[in-house]
Write an enzyme that holds these catalytic residues in place. Structure first.
Site, PDB file in Angstrom:
ATOM      1  N   HIS B 103      69.700  33.624  21.714  1.00 16.78           N
ATOM      2  CA  HIS B 103      71.093  33.702  21.263  1.00 16.78           C
ATOM      3  C   HIS B 103      71.756  35.024  21.610  1.00 16.78           C
ATOM      4  CE1 HIS B 103      68.937  30.908  18.507  1.00 16.78           C
ATOM      5  NE2 HIS B 103      70.017  30.160  18.674  1.00 16.78           N
ATOM      6  N   ASP B 204      25.142  47.731  26.002  1.00 18.23           N
ATOM      7  CA  ASP B 204      24.120  46.927  26.666  1.00 18.23           C
ATOM      8  C   ASP B 204      23.731  47.528  28.015  1.00 18.23           C
ATOM      9  OD1 ASP B 204      22.486  45.006  27.821  1.00 18.23           O
ATOM     10  OD2 ASP B 204      23.492  43.364  26.783  1.00 18.23           O
ATOM     11  N   HIS B 207      21.088  45.101  30.265  1.00 18.64           N
ATOM     12  CA  HIS B 207      21.442  44.054  31.223  1.00 18.64           C
ATOM     13  C   HIS B 207      21.668  44.610  32.624  1.00 18.64           C
ATOM     14  CE1 HIS B 207      25.572  45.504  31.323  1.00 18.64           C
ATOM     15  NE2 HIS B 207      25.915  44.553  32.158  1.00 18.64           N
ATOM     16  N   HIS B 212      22.950  42.916  37.235  1.00 15.92           N
ATOM     17  CA  HIS B 212      23.616  43.501  38.405  1.00 15.92           C
ATOM     18  C   HIS B 212      22.631  43.887  39.515  1.00 15.92           C
ATOM     19  CE1 HIS B 212      27.206  43.453  36.012  1.00 15.92           C
ATOM     20  NE2 HIS B 212      26.734  44.315  35.139  1.00 15.92           N
ATOM     21  N   ASP B 361      28.917  39.499  35.368  1.00 15.24           N
ATOM     22  CA  ASP B 361      28.942  39.448  33.903  1.00 15.24           C
ATOM     23  C   ASP B 361      29.638  38.215  33.350  1.00 15.24           C
ATOM     24  OD1 ASP B 361      27.650  41.870  33.119  1.00 15.24           O
ATOM     25  OD2 ASP B 361      29.421  43.000  33.738  1.00 15.24           O
TER      26      ASP B 361
END
Lengths: 184, 444
Positions: B103, B204, B207, B212, B361
């Protein structure tokens, strides 16, 4: 830009549409490239690249039409900004067989269309435009579609056409996928 | 929803799997975490001039962050006070006012309602515009250029909230000229719960060598020894759990380790070495060592970064099972343009949307959430008990320190804070020192 609705005039001036034979070669190049990528023949794909290639996918910010100037340190970013060495590293990484999420492999299918080509200001090089619709399917039913355009510079060499520059324009501000782990 | 003391057990070591799936728990997170914690909004370098703005989200709330005429930064909910439409649809820009597309109500850069179409003919000048300014975010503050905001007027100030983490982060935030983020950010989606990437980035390290392995193998460099997780000596690094739930894993001297090419590592290392003496002079060698190392970090709740690899992220929650990922590149303002460009290219190639390591990931994160679709699957607990007997306070450094980089000290610290906040604890309890009984102290 030249009037693209007219047939080639035979001129090789910058901006003029390429002749029919060249157009045919460019189209073949792109179709063959897509097939090599779909078939994971990545080393053969690397052979289609010029050693001085730049391969980019710029981030396209959502902005108001009247307000287009970069702000502060938002000077421009890329999802891909690779030279030959980085592209080769990506391919070599796949060769390690240690990329767990690609085993089982993702299947991909590239539909390349709307191909147009014109002579560039550089002798022996053309600017080619194309659009893509690329489908990926992973694991059981994980699937995504990517739609966009490519602006390519191709160079004629003794071995055939080679990709010198590619700018990929992906029509998604927020990439609707968990990664772009593929070549477009 | 289960009581919080049944969701997080044994000092953060077990998390009930409904925490990664359940709608009620997610609503509790929006109310008790995303409406109270300090959330990353932008960096000052991204909105340097009056009228410069970014839009972003705080939890699920859309917000506008805008530089004022007096140089301060304020933030407002990006929703019109009339019928609720989004007021600004752009990522960023420079403006004097925002006009609603529904508006035509318009708001000044200070959030005040300044224009109402037909104010005289239809409202008969009876609308009190001062009552309908954009809803302002209760607190907005900048720490060395990093701009955060909180909806909670009673939240401790930003410096207090950054807790133990501040002592460590000063080593790289407080450099001559400061830092900046290169934008605009990449954005992508992940069909995972927001806590999974937050805990992964911050805590983490386990991992890294496995997930990787391929990327580490082709990039080579000093972290190659981590590939395959065959062994990790204590000297490699450690994890830190800070008050208020912030966490990071630290790799000694490894800032440049994840640059993809030896010549890039050398270029970045040369820069770090040129600045290190200044940082040592300012902070002393114990604190300045953090300038030269690699960090994987999370500022509670959802702002993650890798210092050294220089990716900087916010995980924006979109329901319990999806997030939007925003990714910028962190650089020092005084780096030469060539080095900044290299940092951005390496960030894009490793932890951007098409990054070689980021891609590794995503699938794991999504599956860690989506398996909870199974009713029976989600009745169990996830485990983060690694190194729980081998962490504790340190005589010279703040927070809880692990004995080895491979630890889940960070995860436990994150979930202890998560539990306190979702439980609705008051701020003194939330900010209590990271607890963990000292079992064995390493000499670092």
């Amino acid at each position: 830009m030249a009037d693209q609705t007219q047939p080639s005039t035979g001129s090789t001036q910058a901006g003029q549409p390429v002749d029919q034979q060249t157009h045919f070669e460019i189209e073949r190049f792109m179709v063959r490239e897509a097939r090599l990528l779909d078939q994971d023949r990545l080393h053969e794909w690397l052979e289609l690249l010029a050693p001085d290639i730049r391969y980019q996918l710029p981030v396209q910010e959502v902005r108001y039409r009247k307000d287009t100037q970069p702000i502060g340190s938002a000077t421009g970013t890329y999802i891909f900004d690779d030279d030959y060495k980085l592209l080769e590293m990506r391919v070599n990484r796949m060769d390690t067989n240690l990329v767990w999420f690609e085993d089982p492999k993702t299947s991909s299918r590239r539909l390349i269309t709307n191909i147009d080509a014109e002579w560039s200001e550089q002798a022996g090089e053309i600017d080619a435009y194309s659009t893509f619709l690329t489908y990926r399917n992973r694991r059981q039913s994980d699937e995504t579609w990517l739609v966009g355009a490519r602006e390519d510079r191709l160079r004629k060499t003794d071995q055939g056409w080679r990709l010198v520059n590619r700018v990929i324009l992906l029509d998604q501000r927020v990439v609707q996928d968990k990664n772009l782990h593929l070549f477009l | 929803m289960k009581p919080v003391d049944e969701l997080v057990l044994e000092d953060g070591a077990y998390q009930h799997r409904t925490m990664f799936w359940n709608e009620d728990i997610y609503e509790a997170e929006l109310e008790h975490i995303f409406s109270r914690a300090w959330l990353f909004l932008t960096h000052e370098s991204l909105i340097p001039e009056a009228g410069d703005y970014n839009t972003t989200r705080m939890g699920e709330d859309k917000v506008i962050v805008i530089r004022q005429q007096d140089g301060s930064i304020r933030a407002f909910i990006n929703s019109c006070r009339h019928r609720g439409n989004t007021v600004c649809h752009a990522d960023a820009g420079n403006t004097r006012q925002f006009t609603c597309s529904y508006h035509g109500w318009s708001y000044g850069s200070n959030g005040e309602l300044i224009g109402v179409p037909l104010e005289q003919d239809a409202y008969f000048n009876q609308i009190d515009k001062s009552k309908f300014g954009l809803q302002e975010i209760a607190q907005v503050a900048s720490y060395k250029g990093m701009v955060f905001g909180t909806f909670d007027a009673s939240a401790p100030d930003l410096e207090t909230y950054l807790g133990d983490m501040r002592w460590y982060m000063d080593s790289f935030l407080d450099v001559p000229g400061g830092i900046e983020l290169i934008g605009p950010p990449m954005k992508s989606i992940l069909n995972c719960n927001w806590k999974t990437p937050a805990e992964n980035f911050g805590g983490d390290d386990y991992h890294f060598g496995w997930t990787h392995a391929a990327g580490v193998a082709v990039m080579g460099g000093p972290l190659e020894m981590l590939a395959g997780n065959t062994g990790v000596p204590n000297e490699v690094g450690f994890q830190v759990g800070s008050s208020y739930g912030h966490i990071f894993g630290f790799i000694e001297g490894g800032a440049a380790a994840l640059q993809p090419f030896p010549e890039w590592r050398e270029m970045y290392d040369n820069w770090l070495n040129s600045r290190l003496p200044g940082q040592e002079e300012k902070f002393g060698p114990l604190q300045a060592r953090f300038y030269k190392g690699h960090w994987n970090a999370n500022i509670f709740p959802n702002c993650s970064f890798l210092y050294g690899t220089n990716t900087f992220k916010v995980w924006q929650p979109r329901g319990p099972r999806a997030i939007e990922v925003y990714t910028w590149t962190l650089v020092e303002k005084e780096m030469p343009a060539e080095l900044k460009q290299m940092m951005h290219r390496s960030n894009a190639a490793t932890f951007g949307t098409a990054g070689m390591l980021e891609s590794d990931d995503g699938e794991n994160f999504e599956e860690c959430t989506q398996t909870n679709r199974g009713f029976n699957t989600r009745q169990g607990y996830c485990h983060a008990g690694m190194g729980q007997q081998n962490e504790g306070p340190h005589p010279d450094m703040p927070g809880v320190i692990s004995d080895n980089l491979m630890a889940e000290t960070g995860l436990r610290n994150f979930y202890r804070t998560w539990a306190r906040m979702v439980n609705g604890d008051d701020w003194t309890q939330i900010g209590a020192p990271a607890t963990a009984p000292l079992k064995k102290l390493r000499a670092v």
